[in-house]
Design an enzyme around this catalytic site. Sequence first.
Site, PDB file in Angstrom:
ATOM      1  N   ARG A 163      12.396  69.373 -70.848  1.00 43.23           N
ATOM      2  CA  ARG A 163      13.772  68.459 -70.768  1.00 43.23           C
ATOM      3  C   ARG A 163      13.156  67.206 -70.467  1.00 43.23           C
ATOM      4  O   ARG A 163      13.091  66.707 -69.195  1.00 43.23           O
ATOM      5  CB  ARG A 163      14.534  69.033 -69.630  1.00 43.23           C
ATOM      6  CG  ARG A 163      15.705  68.122 -69.358  1.00 43.23           C
ATOM      7  CD  ARG A 163      17.036  69.154 -68.731  1.00 43.23           C
ATOM      8  NE  ARG A 163      16.831  69.445 -67.574  1.00 43.23           N
ATOM      9  CZ  ARG A 163      17.733  69.778 -66.812  1.00 43.23           C
ATOM     10  NH1 ARG A 163      18.938  69.771 -67.132  1.00 43.23           N
ATOM     11  NH2 ARG A 163      17.599  70.159 -65.515  1.00 43.23           N
ATOM     12  N   ASP A 443      19.579  70.856 -56.931  1.00 40.84           N
ATOM     13  CA  ASP A 443      18.786  69.723 -57.528  1.00 40.84           C
ATOM     14  C   ASP A 443      20.037  68.538 -57.872  1.00 40.84           C
ATOM     15  O   ASP A 443      20.961  68.760 -57.052  1.00 40.84           O
ATOM     16  CB  ASP A 443      18.471  70.351 -59.143  1.00 40.84           C
ATOM     17  CG  ASP A 443      19.567  70.788 -60.016  1.00 40.84           C
ATOM     18  OD1 ASP A 443      20.858  70.414 -59.735  1.00 40.84           O
ATOM     19  OD2 ASP A 443      19.324  71.080 -61.163  1.00 40.84           O
TER      20      ASP A 443
END
Length: 530
Positions: A163, A443
């Site tokens: 990603r 996160d």
Amino acid sequence: MKTEAKGLRVTGPLKQGYEEILTPQALHFVENLQRKFGKKRTELLERRKEIQQKIDNGIYPDFIPETKHIRESDWTVGPLPKDLQDRRVEITGPVDRKMVINALNSGANVFMADFEDANSPTWDNCIEGQINLRDAVRGTIQYEAPNGKKYELSSNPAVLKVRPRGWHLEEKHVLLDGSPISASLFDFGLFFFHNAKALIEKGSGPYFYLPKMENHLEARLWNEVFVFAQDSLGIPQGTIKATSLLETILASYEMDEILYELKEHSAGLNCGRWDYIFSYLKKFKNRQEVILPDRAQVTMTSPFMRAYSLLVIKTCHKRNAPAIGGMAAQIPVKNNQQANEEAFAKVTADKEREATDGHDGTWVAHPGMVPTAKAVFDRIMTTPNQIHKKREDVQVFREDLIEVPSGSITEQGLRLNINVGIQYIASWLNGRGAAPIHNLMEDAATAEISRAQVWQWIRHPKGILEDGRKVTLELVNQLQEEELSIIFGQVGKENYNEGRFEEAATLFQQLISQNDFAEFLTLPAYEKLS
């Protein structure tokens, strides 16, 4: 070492081994990407601002009339390669060396190596991450911990997906004609240039996750990047496969269109649940009729979240594309059997819902949760995927995707947002993008929810605690001081000072006190990273 390719200039420190990634040829490839696609990227980011203005003025998102023919016509995405047909458990995490090895060895089907929300994008993290993935692709990656424990790849590692950072981010250490380049193109370009052919030779391919897209035009730009990149390296079109993270409220109205734009390069959609909640908050932040309760009360069974996940399944399966479920943020809890059992029970229930609904796989954040998630999918999904489960019974309308959930705002929820926001920002400033906090792997997305909720509750007429108190900046500041004292007591004076908690609290306070809502907390925080 040469660090320029025509107008491209690297300003970050060049440590030993970095020259193997930042080669003149690789930099030239990245420069070509930036020159060809950089202007379009900035135009699309400006378009986001225009759409936000419409929402602020009361125009809610809807399915697009001019793309109705795409939604209603009969087409499918390109065929999936063999190693992406069974993705029942995917693990995600940052690109540090030990994590890469542990994730690839975790027993998961896929490892998403993350340069985005689970990565604090220091210069060293980004370049060392590229080194780590290069070594992982070639099977040579090893790591020796300070205690002497050695880590190396197993004989059957997970399939690698990468990603890159989102379209909104820049890489400040690489300049083209004096300006920072797109972090998306930088991350993608370096990985693709160094690893695409090696991946193909071993029977896999260059596979990606695409974050935070808000519409099909942003997906179209990625597709154009893929076509150009494959042509540049002499790789057949359609070799790249990319899963789009469905993590913005606007993209939920363009699922078909996003799959269509990526078509031969598409590997389906994923329910990026935490970013999706943040996007909901961000897009409707100025709407007085929209408010969310405590974060813990906004679950995948909340009506607007339920509608979105079911629509992902229906849309993907109609187009023969996989629909991957959301993240289980729970992690094993040491020294507390009851909390540990509760964590595993939550993961089991979450994955049972996803597998029963028809998802083709799911996400976990910790290797310890892989067996639990896999056991659920093995029991319910006896085929490699469930694309045959078309879910034509699902009907989702415009208003379903934006239905305001019920619930309450509590002092505990407010305190948790403050506490998590400060602790995560501190971790991020210290170069750690994935942080275990209160038995969850947090996160950037979950920290974004925390500060967005506090910002909204302060300004919203219905931002009232269940005990009747209005959430105000003064109250938040008082609770913030109390939460800082709690953190100080938990970590001790030395760790508190070195942990940048005061700096994190200052940034958190700025984010919630300024009337102009910061688009992403990582933008002002990035200025503080080396």
